[in-house]
Design a protein around this motif. Structure first.
Motif, PDB file in Angstrom:
ATOM      1  N   GLY A   1       0.781  -1.229   0.000  1.00 17.19           N
ATOM      2  CA  GLY A   1       0.000   0.000   0.000  1.00 17.19           C
ATOM      3  C   GLY A   1       0.807   1.270   0.000  1.00 17.19           C
ATOM      4  N   VAL A   2       2.142   1.181  -0.012  1.00 19.97           N
ATOM      5  CA  VAL A   2       2.986   2.381  -0.006  1.00 19.97           C
ATOM      6  C   VAL A   2       3.385   2.669  -1.458  1.00 19.97           C
ATOM      7  N   GLU A   3       2.572   3.471  -2.137  1.00 16.57           N
ATOM      8  CA  GLU A   3       2.845   3.752  -3.536  1.00 16.57           C
ATOM      9  C   GLU A   3       4.115   4.583  -3.681  1.00 16.57           C
ATOM     10  N   ARG A   4       4.242   5.632  -2.870  1.00 19.03           N
ATOM     11  CA  ARG A   4       5.442   6.464  -2.864  1.00 19.03           C
ATOM     12  C   ARG A   4       5.717   6.901  -1.428  1.00 19.03           C
ATOM     13  N   PRO A   5       6.985   7.109  -1.064  1.00 22.85           N
ATOM     14  CA  PRO A   5       7.296   7.528   0.306  1.00 22.85           C
ATOM     15  C   PRO A   5       7.048   9.020   0.503  1.00 22.85           C
ATOM     16  N   TRP A   6       6.932   9.412   1.782  1.00 22.99           N
ATOM     17  CA  TRP A   6       6.840  10.831   2.108  1.00 22.99           C
ATOM     18  C   TRP A   6       8.243  11.428   2.071  1.00 22.99           C
ATOM     19  N   ALA A   7       8.307  12.738   1.866  1.00 21.25           N
ATOM     20  CA  ALA A   7       9.598  13.415   1.674  1.00 21.25           C
ATOM     21  C   ALA A   7      10.520  13.244   2.877  1.00 21.25           C
ATOM     22  N   HIS A   8       9.958  13.276   4.105  1.00 21.14           N
ATOM     23  CA  HIS A   8      10.836  13.156   5.282  1.00 21.14           C
ATOM     24  C   HIS A   8      11.411  11.747   5.416  1.00 21.14           C
ATOM     25  N   GLN A   9      10.672  10.748   4.947  1.00 21.77           N
ATOM     26  CA  GLN A   9      11.196   9.385   4.994  1.00 21.77           C
ATOM     27  C   GLN A   9      12.436   9.249   4.113  1.00 21.77           C
TER      28      GLN A   9
ATOM     29  N   LEU B   1      22.628  10.701  23.549  1.00 23.16           N
ATOM     30  CA  LEU B   1      22.279   9.303  23.825  1.00 23.16           C
ATOM     31  C   LEU B   1      23.308   8.345  23.227  1.00 23.16           C
ATOM     32  N   VAL B   2      23.681   8.549  21.969  1.00 21.83           N
ATOM     33  CA  VAL B   2      24.547   7.569  21.301  1.00 21.83           C
ATOM     34  C   VAL B   2      26.012   7.953  21.332  1.00 21.83           C
ATOM     35  N   GLY B   3      26.330   9.237  21.612  1.00 18.78           N
ATOM     36  CA  GLY B   3      27.724   9.639  21.745  1.00 18.78           C
ATOM     37  C   GLY B   3      28.426   9.974  20.444  1.00 18.78           C
ATOM     38  N   VAL B   4      27.679  10.132  19.338  1.00 18.65           N
ATOM     39  CA  VAL B   4      28.267  10.546  18.057  1.00 18.65           C
ATOM     40  C   VAL B   4      27.396  11.655  17.474  1.00 18.65           C
ATOM     41  N   PRO B   5      27.930  12.478  16.552  1.00 21.61           N
ATOM     42  CA  PRO B   5      27.104  13.523  15.925  1.00 21.61           C
ATOM     43  C   PRO B   5      25.922  12.908  15.178  1.00 21.61           C
ATOM     44  N   VAL B   6      24.780  13.563  15.268  1.00 23.97           N
ATOM     45  CA  VAL B   6      23.555  13.042  14.661  1.00 23.97           C
ATOM     46  C   VAL B   6      22.852  14.170  13.893  1.00 23.97           C
ATOM     47  N   VAL B   7      22.525  13.909  12.629  1.00 27.09           N
ATOM     48  CA  VAL B   7      21.747  14.839  11.817  1.00 27.09           C
ATOM     49  C   VAL B   7      20.272  14.665  12.177  1.00 27.09           C
ATOM     50  N   GLU B   8      19.492  15.736  12.148  1.00 28.02           N
ATOM     51  CA  GLU B   8      18.077  15.611  12.474  1.00 28.02           C
ATOM     52  C   GLU B   8      17.193  15.904  11.260  1.00 28.02           C
ATOM     53  N   VAL B   9      16.105  15.152  11.161  1.00 27.88           N
ATOM     54  CA  VAL B   9      15.063  15.387  10.161  1.00 27.88           C
ATOM     55  C   VAL B   9      13.770  15.611  10.928  1.00 27.88           C
ATOM     56  N   THR B  10      13.204  16.811  10.813  1.00 34.64           N
ATOM     57  CA  THR B  10      12.053  17.168  11.652  1.00 34.64           C
ATOM     58  C   THR B  10      10.836  17.635  10.860  1.00 34.64           C
ATOM     59  N   GLU B  11      10.997  17.916   9.576  1.00 33.78           N
ATOM     60  CA  GLU B  11       9.856  18.417   8.795  1.00 33.78           C
ATOM     61  C   GLU B  11       8.956  17.259   8.388  1.00 33.78           C
ATOM     62  N   ASP B  12       7.737  17.246   8.918  1.00 24.96           N
ATOM     63  CA  ASP B  12       6.796  16.147   8.693  1.00 24.96           C
ATOM     64  C   ASP B  12       6.035  16.381   7.398  1.00 24.96           C
ATOM     65  N   ALA B  13       6.229  15.494   6.425  1.00 24.27           N
ATOM     66  CA  ALA B  13       5.576  15.644   5.126  1.00 24.27           C
ATOM     67  C   ALA B  13       4.371  14.723   4.970  1.00 24.27           C
TER      68      ALA B  13
END
Length: 779
Positions: free
Chosen positions: A61-69, A248-260
């Motif tokens: 049922g997932v025809e196309r992903p959302w942009a944030h995914q 939490l993990v002890g390494v640099p982490v990029v964030e994705v926050t814009e919900d599409a």
């Protein structure tokens, strides 16, 4: 996979109107927030995703992903650790499944079919099981996924170590089994490409601090075999997710926050139960319980055919609400009560799956659930959600509310206030909930009480070298000498070694703070029901306490502290129990302080001496106090962190607070500030404690303390120090705006107070806080 089918839209205004047909309901609404609908924004499948994976996802049922995914998946594919922090039902799982399953499929042609491996960590076994079902439903060729937890048989564990590419487990299993036996997992760890940390916002406080060190030990173990995995974290919306995830993990982490992802319109209602004729302590008025009110709302919504889930904080509360709703529905229409059930941890997996199936199919119209349904279990097609009390954080509030309207239809969410300062403040100050960023995750990996057992565990796994110390933080070097003195570690030229025959990983329970746990044993059968952390034993398994285990009620008949055992027997009391304790506090070190005119705000290390002296029995449905029973338990000592403020006697006099009224004014301010701190420090009021005095021995002034209830601290008091002005402003407003005359559970009374909520001076507390805040720095 998830149910991506369409559901007939519902109008939130229509849902709310149906709820208000009962007389007197409108007066209970304090605010309605209308959250507008949002259109979705899709993206193309990344060209590196194998065709077979795209085909199977489309079939699901997932025809196309959302942009944030796609954005999060691209970061992970490029080798950057990433956290995706978007709303409920935004499809966060697809963001990590794309790179993880792609890596597994690409490695399936390697020797043993395992060119790359993935480790998935969930806070609960149920969530890991749900993820396993989602992966297996895709029927991808060559993908071998399996759960590895305490329920996994020995023979399956051997196969998983040797052959599975995608292993789903939890931090407890990683701490106690996988890392201590890392040698047997060497091929898996050498090939480990991704570590998925799902629902990472749940790792906060002491538990989060423990998990942070478990993940550092995992990174160290992987490095031993040449591995360096990428971390992919999924979180409910939290403040500053990149920084929280990196801590939490002890390494640099990029964030994705814009919900599409798309979202239907939601009407979010704040609801305050009415006052009753009952009186509580000191003759204070008592509101109708959140349990009774939520059960009525559930029954009324279900009678209208509105699919609804009520979220409840306790297992017993879920059972009681479901029972009351069933009774009300059967009175209205015989047999209708069969369409509502309870859902909670403690049920067998097949029972939970059957409840989920029945809710999906429409056989069940509603559930009363603990947070077991908040995390990871997909429930689509719901019309309404009732929150039986504020769940503790705005992140959890939106997570639970988002369970309605999950297929993009309109939804109704109702937050029913408990009779306590925080809930009462929130339903009367909607601006504190809506239009506000959600909380940051609070954890303190430098807590020496948390760090010490993990240094021992790390040394037992591989000798600990000076080069390893930066991995565990700046406090590691200070903690090691004490471990040497205790004979737990031995220093040699090549590093530190574990010296004992027993398992170092047994030094601590990562969901607690270590120490000898109290075993809860059933009288008559000798069956071990569970364990309680030593710090909580005096207040939860004292003689006469009501103890809940997997929805069943027991009465504690004896607590033997020498033998570390509590003896219980089955019972069905119509009351709950709450322990009362008295507390003294000594300042050991002031680490930070700020002048507020003649007043001062301070943060530092303290020693708390507390003693449980009695317990209250309260009727379940009404909250009516049935009686208080004395207890004879020894005092306990706790070295922890605290925030405190002092105020001069001249300021007290200028505020119009008489010396005789000062103890009650400070006491009331202390209670209310404890009640409001969870709004600013991502904690539960039971994680913190307080002391107030008109003249403290260490400061020589009127002083109010709020401290972390965990050895070494958990980061809550430090957060209180940094947000003191808004925190104490909210405290004053909560007291001042309460409609009671002299104080009640909604403003200044505390269920934990060892002094029977006496003395308390509501007016004096407002004046005291007003004087304090008048000279507070504005920055």
């Amino acid at each position: 996979m998830r149910d991506w089918g369409s559901v007939k839209p519902r109008d939130p205004e229509e849902l709310l109107a149906r709820l208000l047909t009962a007389p007197g309901r409108r007066d209970r609404i304090t605010h309605v927030e209308r959250v507008p609908a949002r259109a979705g924004r899709q993206a193309a499948w990344p060209d590196w995703v194998p065709d077979v994976l795209v085909e199977r996802l489309r079939a699901a049922g997932v025809e196309r992903p959302w942009a944030h995914q796609v954005a999060a998946a691209e970061h992970a594919r490029a080798g950057r650790s990433v956290v995706i922090s978007t709303g409920t039902a935004s499809g966060k799982s697809l963001a990590y499944l794309l790179p993880c399953l792609t890596a597994v499929l690409e490695g399936a042609a390697a020797a043993q079919g395992r060119g790359a491996t993935v480790l998935y960590l969930a806070p609960t076994k149920a969530l890991a099981a749900d993820q396993l079902r989602a992966i297996r439903s895709l029927e991808l060729p060559g993908v071998r996924a399996a759960t590895f937890d305490g329920d996994t048989p020995t023979e399956e564990r051997d196969w998983i170590r040797a052959h599975a590419q995608y292993v789903l487990t939890n931090p407890d299993m990683l701490h106690r089994t996988l890392l201590p036996g890392h040698g047997r997992w060497a091929p898996f760890l050498r090939a480990l490409k991704y570590v998925v940390v799902d629902e990472c916002h749940t790792y906060r406080g002491v538990f989060g601090s423990h998990v942070a060190h478990v993940l550092r030990r995992l990174r160290r173990g992987c490095a031993r075999y040449g591995g360096s995995p990428v971390f992919v974290l999924a979180s409910a919306t939290v403040s500053d997710p990149g920084a929280s995830a990196a801590r939490l993990v002890g390494v640099p982490v990029v964030e994705v926050t814009e919900d599409a992802s798309p979202r239907g319109e939601t009407a979010f209602v704040l609801w305050e139960p009415p006052l009753t004729d009952l009186l509580g302590e000191q003759g204070a008025p008592v509101r109708r319980t959140v349990t009774a009110e939520s059960a009525d709302l559930l029954a009324d919504l279900l009678a209208e055919g509105i699919r609804t889930v009520v979220f409840v904080r306790s297992r017993r509360g879920a059972e009681v609400i479901a029972l009351l709703a069933r009774q009300a529905l059967d009175e209205a229409e015989p047999g209708l009560g069969a369409r509502v059930a309870a859902y909670r941890a403690g049920y067998l997996p097949e029972e939970r799956r059957e409840l989920e199936r029945a809710l999906h199919s429409g056989e069940l119209l509603g559930l009363a659930s603990t947070s077991a349904l908040e995390l990871g279990v997909d429930v689509s097609g719901l019309d309404a959600v009732v929150l039986a009390g504020y769940p503790g954080t705005r992140a959890s509030m939106w997570q639970q509310a988002g369970r309605a309207g999950r297929a993009g239809q309109g939804a109704l969410a109702v937050l029913v206030a408990r009779d306590d300062p925080l809930d009462t403040y929130l339903v009367r100050h909607p601006e504190a909930l809506f239009g506000q960023p959600v909380e940051a995750t609070v954890l303190d990996p430098d807590n020496p009480y948390v760090l010490a057992p993990h240094l021992c565990a790390a040394a037992a796994e591989l000798p600990l070298t000076p080069a390893d110390l930066p991995l565990f933080g700046s406090a590691a070097e200070q903690v090691l000498p004490a471990l040497e003195q205790r004979g737990l570690l031995r220093r040699r030229p090549t590093g530190w070694y574990w010296t004992r025959q027993d398992r170092a990983s047994d030094l601590t329970d990562i969901r607690g703070v270590g120490g000898a746990v109290i075993r809860v044993v059933e009288l008559g059968t000798g069956r071990l029901l569970g364990t309680v952390a030593p710090a909580a034993a005096h207040s939860t398994v004292h003689e006469g306490a009501v103890y809940l285990h997997q929805g069943e009620s027991y009465l504690v008949r004896a607590l033997d502290l020498d033998e570390a055992v509590a003896l219980v027997e089955p019972a069905q009391p119509d009351y709950s129990t709450t322990a009362r304790e008295i507390t003294d506090i000594r300042i050991l070190q002031t680490e930070r302080s700020t002048r507020w005119g003649e007043a001062a705000l301070c943060f530092g290390t303290v020693e708390v001496t507390s003693q449980v002296v009695s317990f209250l029995r309260k009727r379940l449905l009404t909250g009516e106090v049935l009686g208080e029973e004395p207890l004879d338990l020894p005092p306990r000592h706790l070295r922890t962190r605290a925030v405190w403020w002092t105020i001069s006697f001249d300021q007290v006099a200028a505020a119009g607070v008489a010396r005789a009224d000062l103890p009650g004014a400070a006491h009331a301010a202390e209670h209310a500030s404890i009640g409001l701190l969870p709004l600013f420090a991502t904690c539960d009021r039971w994680d913190i404690g307080g002391v107030s005095t008109a003249l403290h021995q260490d400061t020589g002034l009127p002083t109010v303390f709020v401290y972390d209830g965990h050895p070494g601290g958990a980061g809550f008091a430090e957060r209180a120090y940094s947000s003191a002005r808004p925190w104490l402003t909210a405290t004053r407003e909560a007291i001042e705006s309460c409609a009671c005359l002299d104080g009640c559970p909604s403003c200044i009374q505390s269920p934990k107070c060892g002094n029977g909520n006496n003395p308390l001076d509501k007016t004096g507390a407002v004046r005291l806080l007003t004087a304090l805040l008048a000279v507070a720095p504005s920055g």
